[in-house]
Scaffold this active site. Structure first.
Site, PDB file in Angstrom:
ATOM      1  N   HIS A 125      -4.585 -14.169  21.714  1.00 15.71           N
ATOM      2  CA  HIS A 125      -3.359 -14.737  21.156  1.00 15.71           C
ATOM      3  C   HIS A 125      -3.633 -16.038  20.421  1.00 15.71           C
ATOM      4  O   HIS A 125      -2.803 -16.525  19.665  1.00 15.71           O
ATOM      5  CB  HIS A 125      -2.355 -15.017  22.281  1.00 15.71           C
ATOM      6  CG  HIS A 125      -1.568 -13.808  22.677  1.00 15.71           C
ATOM      7  ND1 HIS A 125      -2.165 -12.652  23.095  1.00 15.71           N
ATOM      8  CD2 HIS A 125      -0.232 -13.582  22.693  1.00 15.71           C
ATOM      9  CE1 HIS A 125      -1.213 -11.770  23.358  1.00 15.71           C
ATOM     10  NE2 HIS A 125      -0.036 -12.311  23.125  1.00 15.71           N
ATOM     11  N   SER A 126      -4.791 -16.626  20.681  1.00 11.07           N
ATOM     12  CA  SER A 126      -5.114 -17.933  20.101  1.00 11.07           C
ATOM     13  C   SER A 126      -6.361 -17.833  19.239  1.00 11.07           C
ATOM     14  O   SER A 126      -7.383 -17.301  19.677  1.00 11.07           O
ATOM     15  CB  SER A 126      -5.333 -18.933  21.246  1.00 11.07           C
ATOM     16  OG  SER A 126      -6.223 -19.952  20.854  1.00 11.07           O
TER      17      SER A 126
END
Lengths: 202, 136
Positions: free
Chosen positions: B14-15
């Site tokens: 997600h990052s």
């Protein structure tokens, strides 16, 4: 009978409804999720409206598969692949028919919902979009208004449930008492379908 | 193993920072892994937290050497997006596989195994085995 233009209007009506309700969806998601459901779906359905206008697919199946593809690529959160799979599977099940009847749409939507359950591993009662979609598909045989009512009831019935899937499941019992944002947006999708059909006099 | 037939590895988080850092960590901990094609696909296209189907597809294409691509993911939408892309059929290179493994430990095991000349099955098995490593 429902043609490609009907399905395009369904998607446009869903986009408008998601726009109107984005803040409510995000508020529900801030209680048990990461507070982006409204904005994620808004981004996705805005892109769907744009691509349908640009590419003007000619069959109901093509409208839904294109819309689903667009959701997978633009949403950025779990609702993208989930709604994308719902629409793509439904679209593929409709095949390349130029027009479809309600019964065929109900069968195709069931295939779409099955695809979502396989992808996400959720079953009815897990406090997910499935809790609105399954009753809606079951009720569609009776008519569009019945499907809308069943989806809304299904979404509201998620409130006392404990989440067993997705980020909300980390909250355990603290997820109880909040309506599921995914079931809520699924009810919007089905309501937009019913509104589009009623506007057509179906 | 010739350098141009290594299994490719894609790390989906997600990052963007997490994906890039885990890629650097895995390569750093598996000395001699310079030849293993590893690509991070982190965050959304506009730099936010989330998952981008486009970044994943581009990363997979960039590491494909014809020996298959192992995709490791972190949470929720990363898993679902990769599964949805695989279901599409034509979005990811032939022989792309979602590997069920812990993200950091699995990435290290996958890169080490690929660097040692392991095929896609071996890379998948090594990454999945990382689940069995208990810390307490």
């Amino acid at each position: 009978m429902l043609d490609a233009d009907f399905f395009r209007r369904w998607m446009t009506a869903t986009a408008a409804s998601v726009d109107r309700e984005a803040e409510r969806l995000t508020a529900l998601d801030s209680a048990i999720g990461d507070a982006d459901h409204g904005s994620n779906l808004q981004r996705g359905f805005t892109a769907v409206t744009a691509v349908l206008e640009k590419e003007a697919p000619q069959t109901p199946g093509a409208v839904l598969t294109l819309a689903g593809r667009q959701l997978i690529s633009t949403v950025g959160g779990a609702s993208g692949p989930l709604y994308g799979t719902l629409l793509r599977r439904t679209g593929k099940a409709l095949g390349d028919a130029a027009e479809v009847g309600t019964e065929r749409l109900a069968e195709a939507l069931r295939a779409g919902v099955d695809g979502v359950m396989t992808l996400g591993g959720a079953a009815p009662g897990d406090k997910t979009m499935i809790d609105a979609l399954v009753p809606a598909v079951d009720a569609l045989a009776t008519g569009f208004a019945a499907a809308r009512a069943a989806a809304e009831e299904g979404a509201q019935a998620t409130t006392p449930l404990q989440a067993r899937k997705g980020r909300a499941s980390y909250l355990g019992e603290r997820s109880i008492g909040h309506q599921d944002p995914g079931a809520t947006s699924s009810a919007l999708l089905i309501a937009a379908l019913a509104d589009t059909a009623e506007a057509d006099g179906e | 193993m010739s350098e141009d037939r290594a299994v490719g590895i894609v790390l989906v988080s997600h990052s963007a920072e997490v994906a890039a850092s885990v890629a650097a960590l895995a390569k750093g901990l598996s000395g001699g892994a310079a030849a293993v094609p590893v690509a991070p696909a982190g965050g959304t296209g506009d730099g936010g937290l989330g998952t981008s189907a486009e970044l994943i597809a581009a990363a997979a294409a960039s590491v494909d050497r014809g020996a298959g691509v192992a995709v490791l993911t972190d949470l929720g939408s990363a898993v679902l997006t990769v599964k949805a892309l695989l279901a599409e059929g034509d979005e990811l290179p032939d022989g792309t596989r979602l590997v069920d493994a812990p993200f950091v430990e699995g990435a290290v095991a996958a890169v080490v195994t690929a660097a040692a000349g392991g095929d896609l099955d071996a890379v998948e098995a090594a990454a999945a085995e990382a689940y069995a490593y208990r810390k307490v």
